[in-house]
Scaffold this motif. Structure first.
Motif, PDB file in Angstrom:
ATOM      1  N   LEU A   1       6.055  10.794   2.773  1.00  0.00           N
ATOM      2  CA  LEU A   1       6.416  10.706   1.365  1.00  0.00           C
ATOM      3  C   LEU A   1       6.952  12.008   0.787  1.00  0.00           C
ATOM      4  O   LEU A   1       7.825  11.994  -0.086  1.00  0.00           O
ATOM      5  CB  LEU A   1       5.195  10.270   0.536  1.00  0.00           C
ATOM      6  N   PHE A   2       6.424  13.145   1.267  1.00  0.00           N
ATOM      7  CA  PHE A   2       6.758  14.432   0.660  1.00  0.00           C
ATOM      8  C   PHE A   2       7.197  15.431   1.719  1.00  0.00           C
ATOM      9  O   PHE A   2       6.768  15.381   2.874  1.00  0.00           O
ATOM     10  CB  PHE A   2       5.542  14.987  -0.105  1.00  0.00           C
ATOM     11  N   ARG A   3       8.057  16.352   1.286  1.00  0.00           N
ATOM     12  CA  ARG A   3       8.461  17.465   2.146  1.00  0.00           C
ATOM     13  C   ARG A   3       7.387  18.555   2.095  1.00  0.00           C
ATOM     14  O   ARG A   3       6.435  18.472   1.318  1.00  0.00           O
ATOM     15  CB  ARG A   3       9.804  18.024   1.672  1.00  0.00           C
ATOM     16  N   PHE A   4       7.584  19.567   2.922  1.00  0.00           N
ATOM     17  CA  PHE A   4       6.616  20.659   2.947  1.00  0.00           C
ATOM     18  C   PHE A   4       6.553  21.397   1.615  1.00  0.00           C
ATOM     19  O   PHE A   4       5.525  21.975   1.260  1.00  0.00           O
ATOM     20  CB  PHE A   4       6.948  21.631   4.080  1.00  0.00           C
TER      21      PHE A   4
ATOM     22  N   VAL B   1       2.533   5.130  -5.484  1.00  0.00           N
ATOM     23  CA  VAL B   1       2.072   6.509  -5.393  1.00  0.00           C
ATOM     24  C   VAL B   1       2.358   7.193  -6.728  1.00  0.00           C
ATOM     25  O   VAL B   1       3.446   7.031  -7.298  1.00  0.00           O
ATOM     26  CB  VAL B   1       2.761   7.280  -4.249  1.00  0.00           C
ATOM     27  N   LYS B   2       1.394   7.967  -7.213  1.00  0.00           N
ATOM     28  CA  LYS B   2       1.528   8.602  -8.517  1.00  0.00           C
ATOM     29  C   LYS B   2       1.160  10.069  -8.430  1.00  0.00           C
ATOM     30  O   LYS B   2       0.178  10.430  -7.768  1.00  0.00           O
ATOM     31  CB  LYS B   2       0.615   7.885  -9.526  1.00  0.00           C
TER      32      LYS B   2
ATOM     33  N   GLN C   1      -2.514  16.610   5.303  1.00  0.00           N
ATOM     34  CA  GLN C   1      -1.637  17.542   4.596  1.00  0.00           C
ATOM     35  C   GLN C   1      -1.116  16.981   3.272  1.00  0.00           C
ATOM     36  O   GLN C   1      -0.286  17.620   2.612  1.00  0.00           O
ATOM     37  CB  GLN C   1      -0.440  17.923   5.483  1.00  0.00           C
ATOM     38  N   SER C   2      -1.554  15.770   2.907  1.00  0.00           N
ATOM     39  CA  SER C   2      -1.116  15.124   1.654  1.00  0.00           C
ATOM     40  C   SER C   2       0.392  14.910   1.624  1.00  0.00           C
ATOM     41  O   SER C   2       1.020  14.977   0.561  1.00  0.00           O
ATOM     42  CB  SER C   2      -1.559  15.947   0.434  1.00  0.00           C
ATOM     43  N   MET C   3       0.977  14.641   2.769  1.00  0.00           N
ATOM     44  CA  MET C   3       2.424  14.467   2.856  1.00  0.00           C
ATOM     45  C   MET C   3       2.838  13.012   3.101  1.00  0.00           C
ATOM     46  O   MET C   3       4.009  12.676   2.965  1.00  0.00           O
ATOM     47  CB  MET C   3       2.984  15.342   3.979  1.00  0.00           C
ATOM     48  N   GLY C   4       1.894  12.169   3.453  1.00  0.00           N
ATOM     49  CA  GLY C   4       2.237  10.784   3.725  1.00  0.00           C
ATOM     50  C   GLY C   4       0.997   9.924   3.843  1.00  0.00           C
ATOM     51  O   GLY C   4      -0.136  10.413   3.795  1.00  0.00           O
ATOM     52  N   ILE C   5       1.221   8.625   3.994  1.00  0.00           N
ATOM     53  CA  ILE C   5       0.103   7.685   4.047  1.00  0.00           C
ATOM     54  C   ILE C   5       0.212   6.785   5.274  1.00  0.00           C
ATOM     55  O   ILE C   5       1.303   6.529   5.794  1.00  0.00           O
ATOM     56  CB  ILE C   5       0.037   6.803   2.784  1.00  0.00           C
TER      57      ILE C   5
END
Length: 913
Positions: free
Chosen positions: A352-355, A293-294, A329-333
């Protein structure tokens, strides 16, 4: 692993006595069988036993089994640089592979039930072979799953060296061909930019660089069409770069490939917020991908690791099937992992990402959630997102049945399990296939439900799937007839839904939605544009909650044959669909076809037309005709492309035109009549290129495929040979193949060539086609190219530990079963070499890490051919890529080098060097 299925050295009578005694009198405990279990990965797949173990087993003998599970010293393969029968100091001799005549594999019911690999699918109604049958496997020692056995590797290197020596006289023509192939493309080029949100996305190639860079450039939302590409460099005719204003590289594949001998990109997925890119890469050719992930703006990159629950010092990279889907939400895959046979079978979600957008470190990340696990080994799992991004689709499918689950991606990420929100559209049913596309609250369902020969198109509201019981045919409003009824006349391959807003409709009234369908009619690829609306004529109640087609338009093209398909449309709100069009003589174009008025030619816009340096279309021509098969009824389509002046020079030389015959014929896949600049070196030397669209492919719809699988597979091989006989005029009447005079076919092609001027080629399952064809009629061909060929069908399909075997029991049949053993044995190329007969020259290729067709298949077939055929046959060459898998990866220059090698071999055998 199942130990008994790998017994290869005992005589048949001894092994049956041993099996009976073991089955009746020996009760092996799981502990005693522990060393035979699949988890013992170091146990060689080809286990040989000492002949002293052919007696009934007592306890002492059981202990000795583990001691003897190894390759016996007496069975070590002997390699030689000379063939004693043809010793010649001046002519290189092929490596002599040791041939163990006592080695065999068992098919059928072994009579002992262990925890080993399955012999058949639990759902199969067919009995296993009982007693089991032995399959001669004299070159079993060539199989090395670990790819580390020095004897095997030495043999492969010796084969490569022999091939090098036998083709060294072609070095000059190979270099000439390579330069011609290079000159047929713009080394600095880019793909057609496609709109997605606030960016144009495209891939860019640079001269001398093997791999593309994936790029994007800013887009204003009111811009419907991509801007002109800017050429950068001192010479505008030969630019060093092609780019759009404001370009940024979001994935630099050449940088990734710097440290790799092989590289193939599995998937590239940009997050919905367009801030991140997730991608997967295969660095071995084994089709096992690693995930990355980039963050695009900063360039910061994260490697994804396994979550073992044991936070040790060593990390294991996450590996799996290549597909990646972002949550909305572009927070995980979402990603897919594979089992020990390379079968995609589990779907996971990783946060992958927090809010606040910060990355969650490994030590803080919650465990990945398992959404679905497919236990039936006939089925594989695949994931995708609907074009509008609203739903995750998880399909569980085999060759003959399918099941689709969906997950609403618009709901916010919560702490609750996602798996509980999965909805099954329709549970799997035997021989029922379906797939879906989302259309503004409806599912458009493509299915063969009801035993239809092709797929029909139906609709139902989301949330009212009712297991398929309420699916309704999508009908044309003016006639009430189904637009795709699943009949024989036309087939449906896929649909995409577009929903342009009113401001993009150019003032025209906008229907509810547009559906773009692809399929086949009259044996040619077709594209239809359907205008959809809600059904207002059915009346009140739930039955009125349906869709109808108010207008359907089939796009028409002037050439025959041709290829047309839907391009990589990323934005479903655009007022046009990008159609890809080419033919055997027309290079590829990307054309924006307006959805509201698709037949208005002036409203179409060519986005990009592939330029082929030095190509003059008027010098070439293509045709489509049919050949009647030996059954006297089936018309086999063929596509022909040639250079006009080269063929005209052969006037009066009937039977002397060099011709190359290509085929595939499996899995329902069609070999399209597409343009390939890489064919030009053959055409320019006077070679006529013919594609045989044999049964087993999908060119004439799904029945064309169904009529050449299971116990009808021989139709593929017969069709190919019948086309070859027609082209050569070889005993046409007595073979049952229609001649030009009594069939009404174009007399220009029947009998145009001869066996001394005819070559053939196929790859993978197409290699099976070629192997079976040269066994059936070796006298018809001068040369054959078998790329990564599936030629050891019987042994491979018995062995359920190999990738694809279990799933493909629904393609070829299971030779462990009485129903299929003899039929497959009758066409498996390696088991049907005609000893003492003269064969064409053969070039076989393979990849050491190929998981689809294992490298030992072409290696064993090469050895079998040399052992069995007449000494007057053409030479058999084997070329194994020691750094690749089923293909050469995405290195475009390496691909051209390999192609120039193949072409040089071909032209040499046809007398054109």
């Amino acid at each position: 692993m199942d130990f008994l299925r790998h017994l290869r050295v005992l005589p048949t009578a001894s092994i049956l006595i041993w099996l009976t005694a073991a089955a009746i009198s020996v009760a092996w405990s799981p502990r005693q069988l522990a060393f035979l279990h699949p988890s013992h990965r170091r146990l060689p797949k080809c286990v040989h036993l000492s002949p002293s173990l052919s007696c009934p087993l007592g306890d002492a003998s059981r202990q000795s089994i583990a001691h003897h599970c190894r390759f016996l010293p007496s069975l070590t393969p002997h390699l030689s640089s000379q063939n004693s029968a043809e010793s010649n100091d001046n002519v290189p001799q092929p490596p002599v592979a040791f041939r163990n005549e006592s080695s065999f594999l068992l098919a059928g019911d072994l009579g002992i039930h262990t925890h080993g690999p399955p012999r058949q699918s639990p759902s199969s109604p067919h009995p296993l072979l009982s007693p089991p049958r032995s399959i001669p496997d004299p070159y079993a020692w060539l199989r090395d799953d670990a790819r580390t056995n020095t004897t095997v590797l030495s043999h492969l290197h010796a084969e490569n060296e022999y091939t090098r020596l036998m083709t060294q006289h072609l070095h000059s023509i190979r270099e000439t061909l390579y330069q011609e192939l290079l000159s047929g493309m713009h080394e600095t080029d880019c793909t057609t930019p496609m709109a997605d949100g606030t960016y144009w996305y495209y891939a860019r190639y640079e001269e001398g660089v093997s791999y593309p860079r994936y790029c994007r450039a800013p887009r204003k939302m009111e811009d419907l069409y991509p801007p002109a590409v800017v050429a950068v460099g001192n010479d505008p005719e030969v630019p060093s770069l092609l780019l759009l204003p404001g370009e940024e590289v979001y994935l630099d594949v050449p940088r990734i490939a710097q440290k790799e001998n092989y590289l193939a990109v599995g998937a590239i997925s940009v997050s919905p917020n367009q801030e991140y890119v997730a991608y997967s890469v295969d660095a071995t050719g084994g089709e096992i991908c690693q995930f990355h992930v980039k963050h695009i703006a900063s360039g910061k990159e994260w490697v994804l690791y396994e979550q073992d629950g044991d936070d040790g010092n060593e990390k294991t990279m996450l590996e799996g099937y290549g597909a990646i889907v972002w949550d909305e939400q572009s927070m995980g895959i979402f990603y897919v992992t594979m089992d020990e046979t390379h079968r995609p079978y589990r779907v996971y979600y990783r946060r992958l990402f927090r809010f606040d957008g910060s990355y969650i470190n490994e030590s803080e990340r919650p465990m990945d959630e398992l959404l679905l696990e497919e236990d039936d080994k006939l089925f594989s799992v695949h994931i995708e997102k609907t074009l509008d991004g609203k739903y995750l689709l998880i399909s569980c499918s085999s060759s003959e049945s399918s099941e689709v689950h969906y997950l609403d991606l618009n709901s916010r990420i919560t702490d609750g399990p996602m798996a509980s929100n999965l909805v099954c559209i329709a549970q799997r049913r035997n021989k029922v296939l379906y797939r879906v596309a989302h259309c503004k609250g409806y599912w458009l369902v493509q299915t063969n439900l009801g035993g239809l020969p092709n797929f029909s198109l139906k609709a139902c509201p989301v949330g009212e799937e009712f297991n398929g019981d309420k699916w309704k045919d999508l009908v044309l409003l003016s006639t009430g007839n189904a637009v795709f009824d699943g009949g024989h006349e036309k087939s449906l391959d896929g649909v995409r839904v577009y929903d342009p807003p009113p401001e993009n409709s150019h003032g025209l009234s906008s229907p509810f939605a547009f559906c773009v369908a692809t399929g086949r009619e009259d044996g040619l690829p077709r594209v239809w544009i359907l205008e959809l609306d809600k059904d207002e004529q059915v009346g009140s109640g739930s039955e009125s909650n349906s869709l109808v087609v108010t207008k359907i338009t089939r796009l028409e093209f002037t050439e025959t044959p041709f290829h047309a398909s839907v391009g990589d449309n990323r934005d479903p709100t655009l007022p046009y669909v990008v159609v890809e069009y080419d033919s055997l003589v027309t290079p590829l174009s990307h054309i924006a076809v307006p959805l509201s008025n698709p037949m208005e030619l002036d409203a179409r816009k060519v986005l990009k037309e592939k330029e082929v340096p030095g190509y003059e279309k008027d010098l070439y021509s293509c045709e489509r005709t049919t050949v009647k098969s030996r059954d006297g009824q089936t018309e086999i389509p063929i596509s022909v492309v040639f250079r006009r002046d080269a063929v005209s020079r052969q006037t009066g030389n009937k039977g002397g035109v060099p011709t190359h015959l290509y085929g595939y014929g499996s899995y329902g896949s069609s070999i399209e009549a597409s343009f390939r600049a890489t064919r030009l070196p053959l055409l320019n030397r006077g070679v006529v290129f013919v594609i045989a669209h044999v049964r087993g492919g999908g060119e004439m719809g799904r029945p064309w495929y169904e009529h050449a699988k299971y116990l009808s597979k021989m139709n593929s091989f017969n069709d190919f040979v019948d086309v070859a006989r027609w082209l050569t005029g070889d005993n046409v009447e007595s073979s049952g193949v229609a001649s030009a005079s009594d069939s009404g076919y174009d007399t220009d092609w029947c009998g145009i060539t001869s066996a001394s001027k005819l070559s053939c080629e196929g790859r993978s399952a197409g290699g099976l086609l070629i192997g079976a064809a040269i066994n059936q009629a070796p006298h018809l061909f001068r040369a054959a190219i078998l790329g990564v060929p599936f030629v050891d069908v019987l042994c491979t399909m018995v062995d359920s530990t190999l990738p694809l075997t279990i799933a493909e029991w629904e393609e070829w049949g299971n030779p462990n079963e009485e129903r299929y053993f003899q039929y497959i044995e009758g066409y498996s190329p390696i088991n049907n070499v005609r000893h003492g007969e003269m064969y064409p020259a053969c070039l076989l290729t393979g990849g050491l890490y190929d998981p689809r067709v294992q490298y030992w298949e072409p290696a064993k077939f090469a050895a079998e051919l040399r052992h069995g055929v007449s000494k007057d046959s053409g030479k058999v060459l084997l070329k194994i890529d020691m750094d690749a898998g089923h293909s050469s990866g995405h290195d475009r220059y390496k691909y051209l080098r390999e192609l120039s090698f193949d072409y040089a071999f071909l032209l040499d055998k046809l007398g054109l060097v």
